[in-house]
Design a protein around this motif. Structure first.
Motif, PDB file in Angstrom:
ATOM      1  N   PRO A  60      48.130  19.075  35.530  1.00 28.24           N
ATOM      2  CA  PRO A  60      47.641  20.628  35.710  1.00 28.24           C
ATOM      3  C   PRO A  60      48.681  21.573  34.755  1.00 28.24           C
ATOM      4  O   PRO A  60      48.199  22.413  34.488  1.00 28.24           O
ATOM      5  N   VAL A  61      49.955  21.141  34.844  1.00 27.80           N
ATOM      6  CA  VAL A  61      50.890  22.034  33.775  1.00 27.80           C
ATOM      7  C   VAL A  61      50.468  21.677  32.508  1.00 27.80           C
ATOM      8  O   VAL A  61      50.449  22.562  31.681  1.00 27.80           O
ATOM      9  N   ALA A  62      50.408  20.243  32.013  1.00 28.41           N
ATOM     10  CA  ALA A  62      50.209  20.082  30.644  1.00 28.41           C
ATOM     11  C   ALA A  62      49.078  20.437  30.297  1.00 28.41           C
ATOM     12  O   ALA A  62      49.057  21.098  28.899  1.00 28.41           O
ATOM     13  N   VAL A  63      47.805  20.564  30.926  1.00 34.03           N
ATOM     14  CA  VAL A  63      46.771  21.320  30.208  1.00 34.03           C
ATOM     15  C   VAL A  63      46.779  22.545  30.231  1.00 34.03           C
ATOM     16  O   VAL A  63      45.539  23.420  29.970  1.00 34.03           O
ATOM     17  N   GLY A  64      47.698  23.391  30.911  1.00 40.38           N
ATOM     18  CA  GLY A  64      47.631  24.855  31.074  1.00 40.38           C
ATOM     19  C   GLY A  64      47.233  25.544  32.030  1.00 40.38           C
ATOM     20  O   GLY A  64      46.823  26.762  32.089  1.00 40.38           O
ATOM     21  N   ASN A  65      46.764  24.815  33.167  1.00 43.23           N
ATOM     22  CA  ASN A  65      46.051  25.642  34.301  1.00 43.23           C
ATOM     23  C   ASN A  65      47.191  26.150  35.481  1.00 43.23           C
ATOM     24  O   ASN A  65      46.699  26.780  36.254  1.00 43.23           O
ATOM     25  N   PHE A  66      48.374  25.738  35.166  1.00 48.68           N
ATOM     26  CA  PHE A  66      49.490  25.826  36.139  1.00 48.68           C
ATOM     27  C   PHE A  66      50.773  26.144  35.300  1.00 48.68           C
ATOM     28  O   PHE A  66      50.797  25.458  34.196  1.00 48.68           O
ATOM     29  N   GLU A  67      51.774  26.995  35.573  1.00 45.39           N
ATOM     30  CA  GLU A  67      53.235  27.100  34.959  1.00 45.39           C
ATOM     31  C   GLU A  67      53.973  26.264  35.723  1.00 45.39           C
ATOM     32  O   GLU A  67      53.919  26.137  37.189  1.00 45.39           O
TER      33      GLU A  67
END
Lengths: 581, 193
Positions: B103-110
């Motif tokens: 979820p971080v890799a795809v930009g949904n979370f920091e």
């Protein structure tokens, strides 16, 4: 006496060896898989990965009928698949000792439901043993074999994830030689046509009475010596959770949870102010006791959903616990398809073509989640094909016209074959994609007929999936490399245009089968060429991240499959050479 | 004496092997041991924890919140995710490694930027050790020794385990040819404070 640190599964395997088991069969499934993997180290035992759990149970049943000791193992949902022969074998009974291991998964760490398989023991009227640690997991195999032979019954050895996968200290013994029982033909016992089965049912009811007598004297259950005003009745791993949470209470340990020793429990409970039943998931023991008129406290205070632990038990009884809560708002870390996973290409193509897809049980179920979002359903092993067929026959417009089923190679042999035969037979027009990664990946890379790798015999001739599909009468069959996206899309186009059933075999080995888990290259992104289109990010590869409007590749995770590079419109992703660190 | 050690990290980092080594070392030092882990779906890059408990007699194999004497984390974000398991006054060792969850890799979370500060405020400076295990073991020439390096880093906090027991456990659990490299990694970890 030698001591070892064994998991419950390793201990069952050791128990099978020490009890001189001759035949062992299973289909892999977490948390049961390691039982057969560890039986494999004992050369004397015949062992196999069966194509499904029903087959495994029937193989073990055959060995038992022939007079040898036999064991089969499966996860809880596997026993649903094997339920049919289980109930019949209850009537037929056992000749050589016959143990069915059910590894239940409270907490659903890797399962689709949280069923409590003790109900199967009661429904099939066979005894249920519940070990609490690895020592008992080993010991209960020998005890179960003796019970099975003495009472002419299959025995359910009910494990749970925490018992299967916890390692505790075990005393190792030598093998006790056991002579096979001589085979005598007995069709009244073993051919359960209605006339025979009626007689056998009465035998089963008589057997239950004998098992109740056995329950009264067995050391599998341990009565407390009175010290406290409060009694806890517990089985399996719950016993240790409760003992740690409630050290001041007395304990009645249940090792045989069906049939229960109701008489002794009734007698014992009279001496206590309050009696608690601590068990995971369903109120199985609790309901048996309440039905017998014994007053106990159970699921009205203890949770029925999820695994138990000492903290949950203490909280339920409102004992002081310094409860610390997890930090909130952190990014989740769900499991994902591995970097280089061969399934990625198919799911990418499916999501780009916007095709609805029924999924199945395996690693590839993870294709359902963002960013791939490529699956609509997952029910149970083999259901992708049959669900797709049902959706098609529902004739609900666009959904029914273009339905795709995806199924793994191992799952195809488990229960995809019958579904595919049904599709051919009932004039389906759907598309079945067989995701052939040449292994049973999710459970740790076991063999199956499509790999030719057996548990007992080493390499065997491979059963060719293409030839099988063709022999079932499928006319439109395509073979593709799932990482060759243009050819995957082309195959889908042809299949969509075909007026009948199509099968696409997408073959590429699981990344764990590639030597050193790498194709020998690491890719990287030229940030000047990267236009931030996110096409590579949409693959859901854990090695690719998107930062400051550019893609970056983590060299520690990249295995060099090159799928992202093949899709990059500006050729910004290039091969860097060198072996992966 | 009851010692609870929890290891946290990301599937594929060698967490389960590390827990096995600690468990075996405790057995060789004369304790009853229970070791628990969950695998299955989690081996595919998900969060993984494994726990080792040793004492004269161990009952439950699992560690619940506020029960761990030591939390050893193989990855920064995972240390924050599991910090509630550490008891007050417990010891935290964290490997300075970041692995982006999907979820971080795809930009949904920091990916949280302030993990170290947050850990320090929860645990207190004197009970935290940050180590660069990956950089440290590069000189050994095998990044797979990272887990044994990290065991070395916490070994002084487990004085109940004798140094010969560590050696015996490493020899028992790892392939013969990896023994020297791992003993070296263990010693390097031990001296990393």
């Amino acid at each position: 006496m030698e001591k070892a640190l064994l998991s419950g599964n390793e201990a069952v395997a050791r128990g099978a060896f020490e009890a001189d088991v001759k035949v062992a069969a299973a289909y892999p499934g977490t948390p049961s898989t390691e039982i057969l993997e560890n039986i494999a180290q004992y050369g004397e035992i015949y062992k196999e990965w069966s194509v499904n759990e029903k087959v495994a149970l029937e193989v073990a049943a055959g060995a038992s009928m022939a007079g040898a000791r036999a064991i089969c193992a499966m996860k809880h949902v596997g026993l649903n698949v094997a339920a049919d022969p289980l109930f019949s074998m209850s009537y037929i009974g056992a000749t050589g000792g016959f143990i069915v291991v059910s590894a239940d998964d409270p907490g659903m760490h890797s399962s689709q439901n949280e069923q409590d398989n003790r109900h199967y023991a009661r429904a099939a009227k066979i005894p249920c043993l519940e070990p609490s640690d690895s020592q008992e997991s080993k010991d209960f195999v020998a005890i179960g074999m003796e019970m099975s032979e003495k009472y002419d019954t299959p025995v359910l050895l009910r494990m749970t994830t925490r018992v299967c996968h916890s390692k505790t200290v075990v005393k190792i013994s030598d093998k006790k030689q056991w002579a096979n029982i001589e085979y005598l033909k007995d069709i009244k016992k073993r051919i359960i046509v209605p006339a025979h089965a009626k007689v056998r049912h009465a035998v089963v009811e008589e057997r239950t009475k004998k098992l109740i007598e056995f329950a009264k004297k067995t050391k599998l259950n341990k009565k407390p010596s009175k010290k406290s005003n409060f009694l806890v009745i517990a089985s399996g791993i719950s016993l240790y959770y409760a003992k740690e949470a409630l050290p001041e209470m007395d304990f009645f340990k249940i090792g045989l949870s069906w049939p229960l020793n109701l008489e002794a429990i009734k007698e014992t409970t009279k001496n206590y102010k309050k009696v608690y039943v601590v068990e995971e998931n369903d109120p199985f023991i609790e309901n048996e006791l309440k039905t017998a008129g014994i007053k106990v406290i159970g699921k009205d205070v203890f949770p029925q959903v999820d695994e138990l632990d000492q903290e949950k038990i203490a909280i339920a009884l409102k004992k002081d616990t310094a409860l610390k809560v997890p930090v909130k708002g952190l990014p989740p870390r769900p499991p994902a398809l591995c970097p280089g996973c061969p399934h990625t290409g198919i799911f990418y193509a499916l999501s780009k073509l916007k095709l609805p897809a029924t999924g199945d049980i395996g690693c590839y179920t993870l294709g359902a989640f963002p960013p791939l979002n490529a699956l609509d359903t997952t029910v149970c092993m083999g259901a992708s094909i049959t669900n797709a067929h049902g959706i098609e026959k529902a004739e609900v417009g666009e959904l029914s016209k273009k339905i795709v089923a995806v199924i793994g190679d191992s799952t195809f042999f488990h229960s995809g074959l019958t579904g595919l035969a049904n599709m051919v037979y009932n004039r389906s027009k759907g598309i079945v994609v067989i995701l052939d990664n040449s292994t049973t990946a999710m459970t740790g890379h076991q063999g199956h007929p499509g790999t030719g790798k057996t548990l007992h015999y080493g390499d065997q001739e491979i059963i060719d999936i293409y030839a099988v599909v063709s022999a079932l009468g499928v006319k439109d069959i395509h073979k593709v490399d799932p990482h060759d996206i243009p050819s995957v899309k082309e195959a889908f186009k042809k299949a969509l245009a075909f007026d009948g059933i199509s099968v696409i075999i997408a073959k590429r080995p699981c990344i764990f089968l590639v030597p050193n888990r790498s194709y020998g290259k690491v890719y990287s992104v030229n940030t000047e060429k990267c236009i931030g289109c996110k096409i590579c990010v949409e693959l859901g590869c854990p090695a690719i991240s998107f930062k400051n409007r550019k893609s970056i590749i983590n060299p520690f995770l990249c295995v060099g499959c090159g799928l992202c590079a093949s899709l990059c419109p500006t050729k910004a992703i290039t091969f860097q050479g060198g072996a992966n660190a | 004496m009851h010692k609870n050690i929890m290891i946290a990290g990301v599937g594929g980092q060698g967490i389960i092997v590390a827990a096995d080594i600690i468990a075996l070392a405790a057995i060789h030092s004369g304790y009853d041991v229970k070791k628990s882990e969950i695998h299955g779906m989690s081996q595919r890059g998900g969060s993984v924890t494994s726990s080792v408990k040793f004492a004269k007699k161990v009952l439950s194999p699992v560690i619940t919140s506020g029960e761990a004497d030591i939390l050893l984390s193989f990855e920064l974000l995972e240390s924050l995710r599991q910090i509630h398991f550490l008891k007050d006054g417990g010891f935290l060792a964290v490997n300075n490694m970041k692995i982006d969850p999907l979820p971080v890799a795809v930009g949904n979370f920091e990916y949280p930027p302030d993990i170290k500060e947050r850990l320090l405020s929860i645990v207190g400076e004197k009970n935290v050790l940050f180590v660069d295990a990956l950089d440290s073991v590069k000189s050994i020439g095998d990044v797979r020794t990272m887990n044994v390096f990290l065991i070395g880093a916490i070994s002084s906090k487990i004085p109940q385990i004798k140094s010969v027991s560590w050696e015996k456990a490493i020899r028992e659990r790892l392939p013969e040819k990896a023994f020297d490299k791992n003993i070296k990694a263990f010693e390097m970890g031990k001296n990393s404070r």
